[in-house]
Design an enzyme around this catalytic site. Structure first.
Site, short mmCIF file in Angstrom:
data_model
loop_
_atom_site.label_atom_id
_atom_site.label_comp_id
_atom_site.label_asym_id
_atom_site.label_seq_id
_atom_site.Cartn_x
_atom_site.Cartn_y
_atom_site.Cartn_z
N ASP A 231 76.72 36.24 29.59
CA ASP A 231 77.14 37.72 28.11
C ASP A 231 74.99 36.83 27.47
OD1 ASP A 231 77.91 40.05 27.50
OD2 ASP A 231 79.51 39.16 26.84
N HIS B 290 67.88 41.10 31.89
CA HIS B 290 68.43 41.22 32.61
C HIS B 290 67.32 40.49 33.12
CE1 HIS B 290 71.53 43.23 31.55
NE2 HIS B 290 71.59 44.55 31.88
N LEU C 216 74.44 22.82 47.19
CA LEU C 216 75.37 23.52 46.10
C LEU C 216 75.76 24.48 46.31
CD1 LEU C 216 75.91 24.38 43.01
CD2 LEU C 216 73.77 25.24 42.87
C1 FPP Z 1 76.14 41.21 30.44
O1 FPP Z 1 74.97 41.63 29.86
C2 FPP Z 1 74.77 40.55 31.70
C3 FPP Z 1 75.29 41.34 32.51
C4 FPP Z 1 75.76 42.73 32.71
C5 FPP Z 1 74.88 40.82 33.87
C6 FPP Z 1 74.16 39.69 34.17
C7 FPP Z 1 73.20 39.25 34.96
C8 FPP Z 1 71.74 38.64 35.45
C9 FPP Z 1 72.29 38.05 34.04
C10 FPP Z 1 71.20 38.48 36.08
C11 FPP Z 1 71.51 38.23 37.35
C12 FPP Z 1 70.46 37.73 38.37
C13 FPP Z 1 70.54 38.28 39.75
C14 FPP Z 1 69.50 37.07 40.53
C15 FPP Z 1 71.59 38.69 39.86
P1 FPP Z 1 75.26 42.40 28.25
O2 FPP Z 1 73.82 43.40 29.32
O3 FPP Z 1 76.23 42.56 28.80
O4 FPP Z 1 74.39 41.84 26.91
P2 FPP Z 1 75.25 42.16 25.88
O5 FPP Z 1 76.62 42.06 26.20
O6 FPP Z 1 74.83 41.76 25.18
O7 FPP Z 1 74.84 43.98 25.74
#
Ligand code: FPP
Length: 258
Positions: A37, A54, A148
């Site tokens: 997050d 992201h 893994l």
């Molecule tokens: C939450 O942060 C994150 C997500 C909804 C997406 C997570 C995805 C990645 C970290 C990349 C994944 C990589 C691969 C290879 C699939 P948020 O956007 O809710 O953050 P915020 O709460 O600060 O808005």
């Protein structure tokens, strides 16, 4: 030449390799699950679009996968997209659905070489074809690897997973495949998407949020939780080491006595 061992100094001034060796002398969590997050907030702080967060978060996935593998973690489950994330603006959803392709496009050879097995859990029917085929290709190419397990939770929601399990149990009971008296926790677990995995030992959530957000509600019953204020793109190797060290100091009693 840069000495790789010195690249990520840790707070207690041991170099990372020493710290890893020390950690490996104690039981390492076999299954680590992470709610990644804070990508949006990371980007906002830098006046960047949310998708930049992201993208940076994807780089963290690479670093943490490598370290988890090195530590001997058996399963790393990453919450990449929840069943609720479809509520986000279309361009953000589209971007998130392209990330697995980019990640696997550049990182798959290394995953193969490092003996990592890619898996995925989630409701597949809504996932775009291009995303699904990238993940399926990676699953196919790594299926004989026995290092893994890198398990992506993609379009995953725990309540939906439990509901599907209940429906399938009712179906099997009606068809005399399952006898009610045989239904117990172990058998119920076999109807979940994690049927072949042990429950997580350690759950990490970044960005300061203290909630589960519909993630592995059944499987996390006895998991140790570790929260950090650090946003996912800023989550570095030393944070994972810190989480595992904290895990190793915990006394797990599973409702019993130590
Ligand atoms: C939450 O942060 C994150 C997500 C909804 C997406 C997570 C995805 C990645 C970290 C990349 C994944 C990589 C691969 C290879 C699939 P948020 O956007 O809710 O953050 P915020 O709460 O600060 O808005």
């Amino acid at each position: 030449m840069i000495n790789k061992k010195k690249l990520w100094k840790t707070t207690d001034n041991h170099n990372a390799e020493d710290r890893i060796e020390t950690i490996k002398k104690e039981p390492v969590p076999e299954h680590v699950a992470i709610i990644m997050d804070g990508n949006g907030r990371w980007a906002k702080k830098r006046a960047l679009p949310r998708i930049a967060g992201h993208h940076e978060g994807m780089k963290t996935v690479k670093r943490i996968t490598k370290l988890a593998n090195k530590l001997g973690v058996k399963v790393l489950t990453l919450y990449a997209f929840s069943t609720e994330n479809w509520k986000r603006p279309k361009h953000e959803v589209d971007f998130l659905m392209k990330l697995p392709e980019e990640f696997l496009g550049t990182f798959l050879p290394e995953l193969i070489e490092e003996n990592v097995q890619v898996q995925m859990m989630g409701e597949q029917s809504q996932i775009p074809k291009h995303t699904l085929s990238a993940v399926e290709k990676a699953m196919e190419k790594t299926r004989d690897n026995d290092g893994l397990i890198l398990n992506f939770a993609l379009n995953y929601g725990s309540r939906a997973e439990i509901l599907t399990a209940v429906k399938n149990i009712i179906r099997d009971a009606k068809n005399d495949i399952l006898l009610e008296e045989n239904l117990n926790e172990e058998l119920f677990s076999r109807y979940l998407m994690t049927k072949h995995l042990k429950d997580p030992d350690l759950l990490i959530r970044t960005s300061g949020e203290i909630r589960l957000s519909n993630f592995m509600l059944w499987q996390l019953a006895y998991t140790e939780f570790w929260f950090t204020d650090v946003n996912w793109p800023d989550f570095k190797e030393n944070h994972l080491l810190e989480a595992i060290e904290a895990f190793q100091r915990r006394s797990r009693r599973f409702g019993g006595l130590s």
